[in-house]
Each structure stands twice: as C-alpha cells, then as structure tokens.
Design a protein around this motif. Sequence first.
Motif, PDB file in Angstrom:
ATOM      1  N   ASN A  39       0.659  -1.281  -0.161  1.00  0.00           N
ATOM      2  CA  ASN A  39      -0.130  -0.008  -0.062  1.00  0.00           C
ATOM      3  C   ASN A  39       0.759   1.280  -0.029  1.00  0.00           C
ATOM      4  O   ASN A  39       1.360   1.696   1.156  1.00  0.00           O
ATOM      5  N   MET A  40       1.141   2.033  -1.256  1.00  0.00           N
ATOM      6  CA  MET A  40       2.019   2.953  -1.305  1.00  0.00           C
ATOM      7  C   MET A  40       1.298   4.123  -0.665  1.00  0.00           C
ATOM      8  O   MET A  40       2.196   5.071  -0.132  1.00  0.00           O
ATOM      9  N   ASP A  41       0.104   4.315  -0.557  1.00  0.00           N
ATOM     10  CA  ASP A  41      -0.537   5.416   0.082  1.00  0.00           C
ATOM     11  C   ASP A  41      -0.097   5.434   1.839  1.00  0.00           C
ATOM     12  O   ASP A  41       0.116   6.350   2.251  1.00  0.00           O
ATOM     13  N   ASP A  42      -0.177   4.308   2.284  1.00  0.00           N
ATOM     14  CA  ASP A  42       0.205   4.093   3.471  1.00  0.00           C
ATOM     15  C   ASP A  42       1.911   4.453   3.861  1.00  0.00           C
ATOM     16  O   ASP A  42       2.190   4.960   4.686  1.00  0.00           O
ATOM     17  N   LEU A  43       2.717   4.033   2.934  1.00  0.00           N
ATOM     18  CA  LEU A  43       3.865   4.227   2.916  1.00  0.00           C
ATOM     19  C   LEU A  43       4.328   5.862   2.949  1.00  0.00           C
ATOM     20  O   LEU A  43       5.205   6.374   3.485  1.00  0.00           O
ATOM     21  N   GLU A  44       3.660   6.379   1.836  1.00  0.00           N
ATOM     22  CA  GLU A  44       3.722   7.967   1.741  1.00  0.00           C
ATOM     23  C   GLU A  44       3.364   8.665   3.171  1.00  0.00           C
ATOM     24  O   GLU A  44       4.115   9.362   3.505  1.00  0.00           O
ATOM     25  N   LYS A  45       2.157   7.852   3.618  1.00  0.00           N
ATOM     26  CA  LYS A  45       1.756   8.752   4.886  1.00  0.00           C
ATOM     27  C   LYS A  45       2.692   8.330   5.825  1.00  0.00           C
ATOM     28  O   LYS A  45       3.202   9.373   6.975  1.00  0.00           O
ATOM     29  N   GLY A  46       3.581   7.302   6.001  1.00  0.00           N
ATOM     30  CA  GLY A  46       4.431   6.761   6.962  1.00  0.00           C
ATOM     31  C   GLY A  46       5.701   7.821   7.129  1.00  0.00           C
ATOM     32  O   GLY A  46       6.092   8.299   7.906  1.00  0.00           O
ATOM     33  N   ILE A  47       6.169   7.898   5.653  1.00  0.00           N
ATOM     34  CA  ILE A  47       7.104   8.941   5.446  1.00  0.00           C
ATOM     35  C   ILE A  47       6.893  10.117   5.822  1.00  0.00           C
ATOM     36  O   ILE A  47       7.805  11.035   6.662  1.00  0.00           O
ATOM     37  N   ARG A  48       5.782  10.765   5.423  1.00  0.00           N
ATOM     38  CA  ARG A  48       5.411  12.060   5.702  1.00  0.00           C
ATOM     39  C   ARG A  48       5.355  12.391   7.510  1.00  0.00           C
ATOM     40  O   ARG A  48       5.925  13.261   7.806  1.00  0.00           O
ATOM     41  N   LEU A  49       4.829  11.187   7.887  1.00  0.00           N
ATOM     42  CA  LEU A  49       4.630  11.484   9.338  1.00  0.00           C
ATOM     43  C   LEU A  49       6.093  11.464  10.092  1.00  0.00           C
ATOM     44  O   LEU A  49       6.182  12.421  11.078  1.00  0.00           O
ATOM     45  N   ALA A  50       6.980  10.663   9.668  1.00  0.00           N
ATOM     46  CA  ALA A  50       8.192  10.667  10.095  1.00  0.00           C
ATOM     47  C   ALA A  50       8.714  12.036  10.185  1.00  0.00           C
ATOM     48  O   ALA A  50       9.430  12.459  10.684  1.00  0.00           O
ATOM     49  N   LEU A  51       8.871  12.528   8.756  1.00  0.00           N
ATOM     50  CA  LEU A  51       9.461  13.987   8.700  1.00  0.00           C
ATOM     51  C   LEU A  51       8.823  14.825   9.352  1.00  0.00           C
ATOM     52  O   LEU A  51       9.496  15.912   9.937  1.00  0.00           O
ATOM     53  N   THR A  86       8.475   1.683  -7.844  1.00  0.00           N
ATOM     54  CA  THR A  86       7.219   2.103  -6.929  1.00  0.00           C
ATOM     55  C   THR A  86       7.646   2.686  -5.600  1.00  0.00           C
ATOM     56  O   THR A  86       7.202   3.766  -5.377  1.00  0.00           O
ATOM     57  N   VAL A  87       8.457   2.018  -4.913  1.00  0.00           N
ATOM     58  CA  VAL A  87       8.692   2.587  -3.612  1.00  0.00           C
ATOM     59  C   VAL A  87       9.732   3.741  -3.795  1.00  0.00           C
ATOM     60  O   VAL A  87       9.388   4.667  -3.001  1.00  0.00           O
ATOM     61  N   LEU A  88      10.452   3.583  -4.730  1.00  0.00           N
ATOM     62  CA  LEU A  88      11.322   4.967  -4.974  1.00  0.00           C
ATOM     63  C   LEU A  88      10.557   6.250  -5.321  1.00  0.00           C
ATOM     64  O   LEU A  88      10.680   7.425  -4.962  1.00  0.00           O
ATOM     65  N   ASP A  89       9.509   5.978  -6.314  1.00  0.00           N
ATOM     66  CA  ASP A  89       8.638   7.166  -6.606  1.00  0.00           C
ATOM     67  C   ASP A  89       7.835   7.526  -5.346  1.00  0.00           C
ATOM     68  O   ASP A  89       7.482   8.859  -5.156  1.00  0.00           O
ATOM     69  N   THR A  90       7.618   6.712  -4.534  1.00  0.00           N
ATOM     70  CA  THR A  90       6.771   7.141  -3.473  1.00  0.00           C
ATOM     71  C   THR A  90       7.634   7.846  -2.314  1.00  0.00           C
ATOM     72  O   THR A  90       7.099   8.973  -1.774  1.00  0.00           O
ATOM     73  N   LEU A  91       8.720   7.690  -2.488  1.00  0.00           N
ATOM     74  CA  LEU A  91      10.092   8.036  -1.502  1.00  0.00           C
ATOM     75  C   LEU A  91      10.041   9.410  -1.931  1.00  0.00           C
ATOM     76  O   LEU A  91      10.350  10.457  -1.142  1.00  0.00           O
ATOM     77  N   LYS A  92      10.163   9.866  -3.310  1.00  0.00           N
ATOM     78  CA  LYS A  92      10.293  11.013  -3.617  1.00  0.00           C
ATOM     79  C   LYS A  92       9.089  12.052  -3.439  1.00  0.00           C
ATOM     80  O   LYS A  92       9.194  13.111  -3.227  1.00  0.00           O
ATOM     81  N   LYS A  93       7.997  11.492  -3.777  1.00  0.00           N
ATOM     82  CA  LYS A  93       6.627  12.321  -3.704  1.00  0.00           C
ATOM     83  C   LYS A  93       6.605  12.595  -2.242  1.00  0.00           C
ATOM     84  O   LYS A  93       6.213  13.861  -1.867  1.00  0.00           O
ATOM     85  N   ALA A  94       6.804  11.818  -1.065  1.00  0.00           N
ATOM     86  CA  ALA A  94       6.586  12.043   0.287  1.00  0.00           C
ATOM     87  C   ALA A  94       7.599  12.872   0.850  1.00  0.00           C
ATOM     88  O   ALA A  94       7.321  13.677   1.752  1.00  0.00           O
TER      89      ALA A  94
END
Length: 361
Positions: free
Chosen positions: A323-335, A351-359
């Motif tokens: 779930n990339m939406d959850d991963l993006e949320k987790g990264i944003r919450l951490a930051l 896909t993970v790298l794209d999510t990392l950049k986006k977040a």
Amino acid sequence: MNKRNFLKSVGLGSLAIMQPAIPTLSAAAKTPSQPAKLPRHRVWINPDEKDTVAELQQRYAAYKKAGIGDIFFEADSEKHFRTAKENGIKAHRWIWTMNRGEKELLASHPEWYAKNRKGESCATNPPYVGYYRWLCPSKPEVVNYLKEQAEAVLSKDYVDGLHLDYVRYCDVVLPVNLWSNYGIDQSRELPEYDFCYCETCREKYKEKKGIDPLEMEHPDQSPSWRKYRYDRITNVVTNLAQVAKQHKKPITAAVFPTPDIAKRIVRQDWTNWPLDSVNPMIYHGFYKEDVNWIGEAVAEGVNGLHGKFPLYAGLYLPDFKGNMDDLEKGIRLALQNGAAGVSLFGSVNTTVLDTLKKASV
C-alpha cells in the motif's frame, strides 16, 4: 529480530537582472528564503555478488535521484561499495555487534557468551532461534574483540562508516506480534530470556551495589540492575565510537523503535550513545500498531535526543503490504515529527522510490 529472516533553486531570476540600480547585496540577502533542505534517506541492503556493475550503476543512480544518500551494507562487497560511492551515496558497513555466532568464536571462547537468569549460556542454549548467540558486554575481552572487528572494517578505504546492529542484549520481551510464533506469553520477564547473569556481570554489579543479582527476590524489577546493563551496552558503543573517530568516519546504529521500548525489552539506552545518527526500527506491524504510530515513535525519539544527533525512521516495507498510500503517509509522518529522513528495509523497487520522492517534497 533478524532483519534477514523477519523478516529507508529559488533565485531572484529576471527581477534581479532588471534592477541594476539596486546596491549589490550579500548572497544571503539576495535570497529572501532558502529552499527547504530535502531529506537524505537510507536503505539496509545485503549485497548480492551476482549483481553486475552495470546493474548497480543503474540501481544506485535511481536511489540517488530518489533522495537516498546512505546505504548500509550487511556484507563486505567492494564492488557494491565503490559503485554506490561513484553515484554520490555513502557506503557504510553494517555489522552484527553483540549477536555473534561464528563457529570459530563459539569454539574458541564459549566463556564470552551471555548467561540467562537460569544460568544457561547462549553458547549452548541459544534463546528463541539457533543464531541468537549473544556475547556478554561486561567482559573486557569481548569489548576488545569488537574493537578489533571495527578496526578491520573502518581501515578499508571504500568504507565510509560503521553501522551497528544487534547492539543490545537478547530480547527479554519480543514484540507482541511475535509471541504466537514461539508459543509464549511474555507479559512478564521470563528467566530464560533475561540476560546477562554470568559471573562477570554479577561480580561487577556486586562491587557497585553489594549484592549478587541472583540473591534478589525480583532482580527483573531492580532499577539499578537494569541501569548496570544499559551502561554495559553504552560502554561497548563508546569504545566502538572511539575507533570510528580515529578513522574520521561516522558511526550509526539500528535500534529498537523508541527510547522506552528499547530500554524495557533489550536494555538499549540509545539516546545516551555517542553516535553520529540513529535508525530506530519503527516496524509498526511488529507491535500491532497502525501507520500513525510511526509519527508518534519518531516524536518520542526526537524529544529524547534533545538534538544530540539526527534520527532516521526505520521502516519495514513488508509491513505496508504494497500500500503505497500508507508508505507515503508513514514517510510524511516521520518527517513532520522531526526525522531527518527514513531508512528502508525490504524490496526497494521503482514504485517505492517514486513514493519516497513524492513524500519528501
């Protein structure tokens, strides 16, 4: 638990050019606001010698583009280290610290291994799983051995830093999600998982406090006995940090998710370690928590550190179940809660790298 098996320019533009009559300003004054500093993320990797240099060049270029600035390599591979460095990524050697089950070491120094409250040694009775062979941090011979290991790693020119894992005691309590795996209830500290009660630990504690821990009615509830063990691990880290400092290279560590959890279940007092940065393993699925807990755990760690060094939130990719939406949320919450970045463990695909950049923006 074992990461392998259980199982990271605004300039003034044309406006400035069009104002020749304005007096020359300093560089700082010319820019009304500096661009936000992007996070510098990290990943944990076990290098595969079958990888070609061409494959690695492409992979690490993509990592760099996604904001990954450091890689922790679990094995020594000059090919992987140098290719990462060529792509502007720092290459750190990730080592197992207190959990050392090498056959030669077990055979030559069984007396170096920790003993539980029942008197059983990790050399002969490993807890939970066969590879759990914990050294005793109270023994000077163990500290010297680990310093030699650090020296051997850091003396290599292609190694940018030392990353410590398993820098703790055995889990006296496992994350709750793992209890069913072993058919145990750890709502209290069980003696077979409570370390270390070897002769060295008991004698050194008795010198300080006048009592053998095994003579206590409830040694698991003694604050001073707990602190003794926190301090023994801190002493190991301090000694390894001195080796890193001599080589002018950073030292980092993978630790349990929050200061409270780390102290309570593995005797890690990581907010008081002399590190350059820390990577708490905030694996929310292990603790039956939701993604929001990532932000809460980061905030607790950042508050406990009081700015001593940066914190990078360790995220376990399988916990997100794709779930990339959850991963993006987790990264944003951490930051948002003060992490300098995240450290990823798992399959780092496109896909993970794209999510990392986006977040990260």
